[in-house]
Design a protein around this motif. Sequence first.
Motif, PDB file in Angstrom:
ATOM      1  N   ALA A  93       0.831  -1.207   0.000  1.00  0.00           N
ATOM      2  CA  ALA A  93       0.000   0.000   0.000  1.00  0.00           C
ATOM      3  C   ALA A  93       0.863   1.253   0.000  1.00  0.00           C
ATOM      4  O   ALA A  93       1.984   1.250   0.500  1.00  0.00           O
ATOM      5  CB  ALA A  93      -0.909   0.000   1.226  1.00  0.00           C
ATOM      6  N   VAL A  94       0.316   2.321  -0.566  1.00  0.00           N
ATOM      7  CA  VAL A  94       1.015   3.609  -0.532  1.00  0.00           C
ATOM      8  C   VAL A  94       0.940   4.158   0.884  1.00  0.00           C
ATOM      9  O   VAL A  94       0.007   3.880   1.634  1.00  0.00           O
ATOM     10  CB  VAL A  94       0.397   4.624  -1.528  1.00  0.00           C
ATOM     11  CG1 VAL A  94       0.600   4.179  -2.953  1.00  0.00           C
ATOM     12  CG2 VAL A  94      -1.060   4.868  -1.245  1.00  0.00           C
ATOM     13  N   GLU A  95       1.947   4.943   1.248  1.00  0.00           N
ATOM     14  CA  GLU A  95       1.974   5.577   2.568  1.00  0.00           C
ATOM     15  C   GLU A  95       0.887   6.642   2.631  1.00  0.00           C
ATOM     16  O   GLU A  95       0.746   7.450   1.715  1.00  0.00           O
ATOM     17  CB  GLU A  95       3.334   6.225   2.812  1.00  0.00           C
ATOM     18  CG  GLU A  95       4.448   5.243   3.035  1.00  0.00           C
ATOM     19  CD  GLU A  95       4.394   4.596   4.407  1.00  0.00           C
ATOM     20  OE1 GLU A  95       4.082   5.290   5.388  1.00  0.00           O
ATOM     21  OE2 GLU A  95       4.664   3.388   4.481  1.00  0.00           O
ATOM     22  N   LEU A  96       0.148   6.641   3.710  1.00  0.00           N
ATOM     23  CA  LEU A  96      -0.895   7.645   3.898  1.00  0.00           C
ATOM     24  C   LEU A  96      -0.372   8.811   4.719  1.00  0.00           C
ATOM     25  O   LEU A  96       0.475   8.639   5.601  1.00  0.00           O
ATOM     26  CB  LEU A  96      -2.104   7.023   4.618  1.00  0.00           C
ATOM     27  CG  LEU A  96      -2.853   5.934   3.872  1.00  0.00           C
ATOM     28  CD1 LEU A  96      -3.955   5.364   4.753  1.00  0.00           C
ATOM     29  CD2 LEU A  96      -3.425   6.460   2.575  1.00  0.00           C
ATOM     30  N   GLU A  97      -0.889   9.984   4.431  1.00  0.00           N
ATOM     31  CA  GLU A  97      -0.576  11.174   5.217  1.00  0.00           C
ATOM     32  C   GLU A  97      -1.385  11.114   6.512  1.00  0.00           C
ATOM     33  O   GLU A  97      -2.311  10.321   6.650  1.00  0.00           O
ATOM     34  CB  GLU A  97      -0.952  12.438   4.438  1.00  0.00           C
ATOM     35  CG  GLU A  97      -0.231  12.602   3.114  1.00  0.00           C
ATOM     36  CD  GLU A  97       1.236  12.928   3.268  1.00  0.00           C
ATOM     37  OE1 GLU A  97       1.596  13.647   4.226  1.00  0.00           O
ATOM     38  OE2 GLU A  97       2.031  12.460   2.434  1.00  0.00           O
ATOM     39  N   GLU A  98      -1.059  11.991   7.439  1.00  0.00           N
ATOM     40  CA  GLU A  98      -1.831  12.089   8.679  1.00  0.00           C
ATOM     41  C   GLU A  98      -3.280  12.436   8.332  1.00  0.00           C
ATOM     42  O   GLU A  98      -3.534  13.250   7.431  1.00  0.00           O
ATOM     43  CB  GLU A  98      -1.238  13.171   9.578  1.00  0.00           C
ATOM     44  CG  GLU A  98      -1.882  13.233  10.929  1.00  0.00           C
ATOM     45  CD  GLU A  98      -1.220  14.248  11.844  1.00  0.00           C
ATOM     46  OE1 GLU A  98      -1.904  14.681  12.775  1.00  0.00           O
ATOM     47  OE2 GLU A  98      -0.056  14.594  11.622  1.00  0.00           O
ATOM     48  N   ASP A  99      -4.213  11.819   9.011  1.00  0.00           N
ATOM     49  CA  ASP A  99      -5.657  12.016   8.799  1.00  0.00           C
ATOM     50  C   ASP A  99      -6.133  11.527   7.429  1.00  0.00           C
ATOM     51  O   ASP A  99      -7.169  11.972   6.940  1.00  0.00           O
ATOM     52  CB  ASP A  99      -6.072  13.477   9.010  1.00  0.00           C
ATOM     53  CG  ASP A  99      -5.919  13.912  10.451  1.00  0.00           C
ATOM     54  OD1 ASP A  99      -6.048  13.055  11.351  1.00  0.00           O
ATOM     55  OD2 ASP A  99      -5.669  15.114  10.690  1.00  0.00           O
ATOM     56  N   GLU A 100      -5.389  10.632   6.793  1.00  0.00           N
ATOM     57  CA  GLU A 100      -5.834   9.965   5.575  1.00  0.00           C
ATOM     58  C   GLU A 100      -6.101   8.500   5.916  1.00  0.00           C
ATOM     59  O   GLU A 100      -5.397   7.914   6.743  1.00  0.00           O
ATOM     60  CB  GLU A 100      -4.769  10.021   4.472  1.00  0.00           C
ATOM     61  CG  GLU A 100      -4.650  11.339   3.792  1.00  0.00           C
ATOM     62  CD  GLU A 100      -3.707  11.285   2.592  1.00  0.00           C
ATOM     63  OE1 GLU A 100      -3.891  12.105   1.692  1.00  0.00           O
ATOM     64  OE2 GLU A 100      -2.798  10.437   2.558  1.00  0.00           O
ATOM     65  N   TYR A 101      -7.123   7.929   5.259  1.00  0.00           N
ATOM     66  CA  TYR A 101      -7.521   6.554   5.546  1.00  0.00           C
ATOM     67  C   TYR A 101      -7.893   5.860   4.248  1.00  0.00           C
ATOM     68  O   TYR A 101      -8.346   6.498   3.300  1.00  0.00           O
ATOM     69  CB  TYR A 101      -8.742   6.540   6.494  1.00  0.00           C
ATOM     70  CG  TYR A 101      -8.530   7.351   7.737  1.00  0.00           C
ATOM     71  CD1 TYR A 101      -7.883   6.813   8.839  1.00  0.00           C
ATOM     72  CD2 TYR A 101      -8.946   8.682   7.803  1.00  0.00           C
ATOM     73  CE1 TYR A 101      -7.660   7.562   9.979  1.00  0.00           C
ATOM     74  CE2 TYR A 101      -8.720   9.446   8.939  1.00  0.00           C
ATOM     75  CZ  TYR A 101      -8.076   8.883  10.016  1.00  0.00           C
ATOM     76  OH  TYR A 101      -7.842   9.624  11.131  1.00  0.00           O
ATOM     77  N   PHE A 102      -7.721   4.546   4.238  1.00  0.00           N
ATOM     78  CA  PHE A 102      -8.225   3.771   3.122  1.00  0.00           C
ATOM     79  C   PHE A 102      -9.735   3.663   3.289  1.00  0.00           C
ATOM     80  O   PHE A 102     -10.230   3.412   4.406  1.00  0.00           O
ATOM     81  CB  PHE A 102      -7.593   2.375   3.092  1.00  0.00           C
ATOM     82  CG  PHE A 102      -6.127   2.393   2.787  1.00  0.00           C
ATOM     83  CD1 PHE A 102      -5.668   2.814   1.548  1.00  0.00           C
ATOM     84  CD2 PHE A 102      -5.199   2.003   3.737  1.00  0.00           C
ATOM     85  CE1 PHE A 102      -4.311   2.852   1.258  1.00  0.00           C
ATOM     86  CE2 PHE A 102      -3.847   2.026   3.461  1.00  0.00           C
ATOM     87  CZ  PHE A 102      -3.401   2.451   2.219  1.00  0.00           C
TER      88      PHE A 102
END
Length: 179
Positions: A99-108
Amino acid sequence: MPFSIWERKLMEKYLRVGVISSTHGVRGEAKIYPTTDDVARFKKLKTCILDTGKEYKELHIESVKFFKQMVILKFREFGSIDDLMPYKGRDLLVTRDQAVELEEDEYFICDLIGLHVVTDEGEDFGELTEVLQTGANDVYVVKRPDGKEVLLPVIRDCILDVDLEKQQVTAHIMPGLLD
């Protein structure tokens, strides 16, 4: 409709990155409708998983091209258009470690579906059933206990907290949202 335990476990393990929309040419290339925010991620992928409907098949990516809004993939496992045709409309998945790295406050999105929504006053508000992606901001579709659906804009004034551990979203119900 809530997800079954089996579907939840599956979502924890795999993420959908695309859907085979059609074939491209006669050598077994596939036109992929991307379901990821980062289409460039396909350049880095060496393998993905095909959900055939009956089993999961590992596919090896030989080449990647981009055409309009689509991704053209060539898989080692498919040498002709006939090899690929049975999988039209099928999902392409990756494992969580891809999976790609998520930023803070980002969700799948798959991690949000099924979360319990409570108000900032502690009231049961419903279940998050869908995420609509609009140009300005996402919108959470929440099914209320009475069966009605409410749309909550994903903005700081409305969505106060998402806690995946607690499986809960805390929302401030702004004036006019329930009208």
